[in-house]
Design an enzyme around this catalytic site. Structure first.
Site, mmCIF file in Angstrom:
data_model
loop_
_atom_site.group_PDB
_atom_site.id
_atom_site.type_symbol
_atom_site.label_atom_id
_atom_site.label_comp_id
_atom_site.label_asym_id
_atom_site.label_seq_id
_atom_site.Cartn_x
_atom_site.Cartn_y
_atom_site.Cartn_z
ATOM 1 N N ASN A 6 21.722 12.661 5.912
ATOM 2 C CA ASN A 6 20.842 13.784 6.216
ATOM 3 C C ASN A 6 21.361 14.458 7.486
ATOM 4 O O ASN A 6 21.482 13.818 8.534
ATOM 5 C CB ASN A 6 19.415 13.241 6.416
ATOM 6 C CG ASN A 6 18.432 14.332 6.808
ATOM 7 O OD1 ASN A 6 18.716 15.182 7.647
ATOM 8 N ND2 ASN A 6 17.252 14.302 6.208
ATOM 9 N N ASP A 8 20.083 17.197 9.043
ATOM 10 C CA ASP A 8 19.097 18.081 9.701
ATOM 11 C C ASP A 8 19.311 18.189 11.207
ATOM 12 O O ASP A 8 19.183 19.263 11.799
ATOM 13 C CB ASP A 8 17.673 17.550 9.492
ATOM 14 C CG ASP A 8 17.193 17.682 8.056
ATOM 15 O OD1 ASP A 8 17.878 18.319 7.243
ATOM 16 O OD2 ASP A 8 16.118 17.117 7.762
ATOM 17 N N ARG A 17 20.050 26.028 21.242
ATOM 18 C CA ARG A 17 20.549 27.129 22.064
ATOM 19 C C ARG A 17 20.722 28.423 21.275
ATOM 20 O O ARG A 17 21.310 29.378 21.776
ATOM 21 C CB ARG A 17 21.902 26.728 22.681
ATOM 22 C CG ARG A 17 21.823 25.587 23.666
ATOM 23 C CD ARG A 17 21.238 26.028 25.002
ATOM 24 N NE ARG A 17 22.146 26.909 25.700
ATOM 25 C CZ ARG A 17 23.029 26.508 26.613
ATOM 26 N NH1 ARG A 17 23.092 25.254 26.944
ATOM 27 N NH2 ARG A 17 23.823 27.365 27.193
ATOM 28 N N HIS A 42 16.558 19.017 4.766
ATOM 29 C CA HIS A 42 15.145 19.354 4.587
ATOM 30 C C HIS A 42 14.969 20.802 5.013
ATOM 31 O O HIS A 42 15.095 21.122 6.189
ATOM 32 C CB HIS A 42 14.302 18.417 5.450
ATOM 33 C CG HIS A 42 12.813 18.604 5.303
ATOM 34 N ND1 HIS A 42 11.918 17.783 5.940
ATOM 35 C CD2 HIS A 42 12.079 19.498 4.613
ATOM 36 C CE1 HIS A 42 10.686 18.168 5.631
ATOM 37 N NE2 HIS A 42 10.756 19.212 4.842
ATOM 38 N N ARG A 44 12.618 23.205 5.906
ATOM 39 C CA ARG A 44 11.190 23.233 6.242
ATOM 40 C C ARG A 44 10.678 24.653 6.217
ATOM 41 O O ARG A 44 11.426 25.608 6.437
ATOM 42 C CB ARG A 44 10.957 22.622 7.629
ATOM 43 C CG ARG A 44 11.306 21.143 7.717
ATOM 44 C CD ARG A 44 10.966 20.591 9.091
ATOM 45 N NE ARG A 44 9.553 20.374 9.235
ATOM 46 C CZ ARG A 44 8.959 19.174 9.247
ATOM 47 N NH1 ARG A 44 9.672 18.072 9.162
ATOM 48 N NH2 ARG A 44 7.668 19.075 9.371
ATOM 49 N N ARG A 48 12.785 24.933 11.239
ATOM 50 C CA ARG A 48 13.058 24.460 12.605
ATOM 51 C C ARG A 48 14.467 23.902 12.761
ATOM 52 O O ARG A 48 14.987 23.837 13.860
ATOM 53 C CB ARG A 48 12.024 23.438 13.051
ATOM 54 C CG ARG A 48 12.131 22.122 12.352
ATOM 55 C CD ARG A 48 11.272 21.082 12.988
ATOM 56 N NE ARG A 48 9.857 21.344 12.760
ATOM 57 C CZ ARG A 48 8.929 20.394 12.809
ATOM 58 N NH1 ARG A 48 9.280 19.161 13.113
ATOM 59 N NH2 ARG A 48 7.669 20.666 12.571
ATOM 60 N N HIS A 49 15.052 23.413 11.672
ATOM 61 C CA HIS A 49 16.461 22.979 11.796
ATOM 62 C C HIS A 49 17.318 23.660 10.727
ATOM 63 O O HIS A 49 17.994 24.632 11.005
ATOM 64 C CB HIS A 49 16.628 21.448 11.849
ATOM 65 C CG HIS A 49 15.688 20.645 11.000
ATOM 66 N ND1 HIS A 49 15.573 20.838 9.649
ATOM 67 C CD2 HIS A 49 14.832 19.635 11.318
ATOM 68 C CE1 HIS A 49 14.694 19.985 9.167
ATOM 69 N NE2 HIS A 49 14.204 19.237 10.152
ATOM 70 N N GLU A 69 15.393 18.274 0.408
ATOM 71 C CA GLU A 69 14.046 17.800 0.732
ATOM 72 C C GLU A 69 13.172 19.002 0.978
ATOM 73 O O GLU A 69 13.577 19.933 1.681
ATOM 74 C CB GLU A 69 14.082 17.004 2.034
ATOM 75 C CG GLU A 69 14.252 15.540 1.883
ATOM 76 C CD GLU A 69 14.183 14.892 3.261
ATOM 77 O OE1 GLU A 69 13.326 15.269 4.071
ATOM 78 O OE2 GLU A 69 15.025 14.034 3.518
ATOM 79 N N THR A 99 8.788 14.606 12.842
ATOM 80 C CA THR A 99 9.566 14.306 11.641
ATOM 81 C C THR A 99 8.571 13.994 10.532
ATOM 82 O O THR A 99 7.368 13.924 10.796
ATOM 83 C CB THR A 99 10.530 13.116 11.898
ATOM 84 O OG1 THR A 99 11.268 12.849 10.710
ATOM 85 C CG2 THR A 99 9.780 11.855 12.302
ATOM 86 N N THR A 100 9.051 13.808 9.302
ATOM 87 C CA THR A 100 8.136 13.520 8.197
ATOM 88 C C THR A 100 7.383 12.229 8.509
ATOM 89 O O THR A 100 7.990 11.174 8.683
ATOM 90 C CB THR A 100 8.926 13.367 6.874
ATOM 91 O OG1 THR A 100 9.850 14.456 6.794
ATOM 92 C CG2 THR A 100 8.007 13.398 5.684
ATOM 93 N N GLU A 150 11.497 8.007 -3.585
ATOM 94 C CA GLU A 150 12.165 7.589 -2.350
ATOM 95 C C GLU A 150 11.131 6.824 -1.541
ATOM 96 O O GLU A 150 10.090 7.369 -1.161
ATOM 97 C CB GLU A 150 12.688 8.784 -1.546
ATOM 98 C CG GLU A 150 13.360 8.304 -0.256
ATOM 99 C CD GLU A 150 13.957 9.408 0.595
ATOM 100 O OE1 GLU A 150 14.325 10.475 0.070
ATOM 101 O OE2 GLU A 150 14.058 9.174 1.823
ATOM 102 N N GLY A 191 14.297 6.259 9.354
ATOM 103 C CA GLY A 191 14.420 5.322 10.462
ATOM 104 C C GLY A 191 15.426 4.203 10.242
ATOM 105 O O GLY A 191 15.513 3.272 11.053
ATOM 106 N N GLY A 212 19.880 9.774 8.500
ATOM 107 C CA GLY A 212 20.292 10.920 9.300
ATOM 108 C C GLY A 212 20.441 10.611 10.772
ATOM 109 O O GLY A 212 21.554 10.396 11.284
HETATM 110 N N1 PXP Z 1 14.182 10.565 3.908
HETATM 111 C C1 PXP Z 1 13.224 11.488 4.167
HETATM 112 C C2 PXP Z 1 12.303 11.879 3.064
HETATM 113 C C3 PXP Z 1 13.125 12.086 5.443
HETATM 114 O O1 PXP Z 1 12.179 13.005 5.673
HETATM 115 C C4 PXP Z 1 14.045 11.711 6.436
HETATM 116 C C5 PXP Z 1 13.968 12.352 7.784
HETATM 117 O O2 PXP Z 1 14.315 13.676 7.707
HETATM 118 C C6 PXP Z 1 15.034 10.761 6.122
HETATM 119 C C7 PXP Z 1 15.068 10.183 4.863
HETATM 120 C C8 PXP Z 1 16.062 10.317 7.111
HETATM 121 O O3 PXP Z 1 15.441 9.727 8.189
HETATM 122 P P1 PXP Z 1 16.291 9.392 9.506
HETATM 123 O O4 PXP Z 1 16.745 10.710 10.067
HETATM 124 O O5 PXP Z 1 15.305 8.702 10.366
HETATM 125 O O6 PXP Z 1 17.433 8.541 9.085
#
Ligand code: PXP
Length: 236
Positions: A6, A8, A17, A42, A44, A48-49, A69, A99-100, A150, A191, A212
């Site tokens: 990921n 993001d 910046r 993702h 959004r 935001r990103h 996402e 974050t989610t 997921e 995480g 990510g």
């Molecule tokens: N899966 C989903 C659905 C998420 O929203 C995220 C965070 O954007 C991740 C995986 C990846 O999480 P992390 O950035 O903590 O690895």
């Protein structure tokens, strides 16, 4: 187990910046060269990103697969139908969150999520639902024809002691087994990092992890190649 990255937070850094660097698309293409199985972003509602340009360029340039996402929001659903990612992952989205924060409540939003899945399926886009490791949510996902769940690994990743961590790991293991038995594909994420992936990867029935933050954070210090390859080695 496959590993999708990921990207993001490469965009988070870029946007801090209002510049064009670091570019999440370049990061994604490099990660592909170093062996990841797919790219996750993702898009959004508040952009935001990741922004629309990133998604369109990724669609054009990546050679693995794109997992978009998204919240089940009309504007974003329309973009997904145009872009046609290899996978659309539906997540809950709150404006105030960093974050989610939790999984989708599929049970309480059954009709709306079902309608969204139908729309995406009309465009031949497989759909994954981001859910807590909860058997009832997984049953609901099957009922409305999701292709994949997921499993949210946030509680496992944030557990404060070993007992809680292993309890949550067991919940995830049971949920993954249940989902597999019902014919769903099973992904997991949130995480996961270089330490907690070691106990996690022994769970059977998980096809793919989406990671990510940990990899991007490590790439700042050791470079993209080393950060990606180290995670690949741990996951595989
Ligand atoms: N899966 C989903 C659905 C998420 O929203 C995220 C965070 O954007 C991740 C995986 C990846 O999480 P992390 O950035 O903590 O690895």
């Amino acid at each position: 187990m496959k590993f999708s990255i990921n990207v993001d937070h490469v965009a988070t850094l870029r946007n801090a910046r209002g510049e064009v660097q670091p570019d999440p698309v370049t990061f994604a293409l490099m990660a592909e060269q170093f062996g990841v199985d797919g790219i996750v972003v993702h898009l959004r509602e508040d952009r935001r990103h990741i922004n629309d340009r990133d998604v369109r360029l990724l669609r054009e340039l990546i050679t693995t697969k794109l997992d978009l996402e998204m919240a089940a929001n009309d504007e974003i659903i329309k973009i997904a139908c145009e872009i046609q990612p290899e996978l659309a992952t539906l997540v809950p989205e709150k404006r105030q969150e960093l974050t989610t924060e939790g999984g989708l409540n599929v049970i309480d939003n059954l009709d709306y999520i079902k309608k969204t899945i139908l729309t995406l399926h009309e465009y031949e886009i497989p759909v994954s639902l981001f859910v807590e490791p909860d058997i009832n949510q997984i049953d609901a996902a099957v009922e409305i024809n999701a292709d994949i769940v997921e499993i949210h690994t946030g509680k496992y990743a944030n557990a404060l002691d070993e007992d809680d961590m292993y309890d949550e790991l067991e919940r995830i293991r049971q949920a993954a087994k249940h989902a597999k038995k019902l014919g769903l594909g099973v992904n997991a994420g949130h995480g996961l990092n270089y330490l907690n992936i070691k106990d996690f990867k022994v769970i059977e029935d998980i096809d793919e992890v989406s990671i990510g933050q940990a990899v991007i954070a490590r790439a700042v210090f050791v470079g993209i190649e080393k950060a990606v390859k180290e995670m690949l080695e741990l996951v595989k």
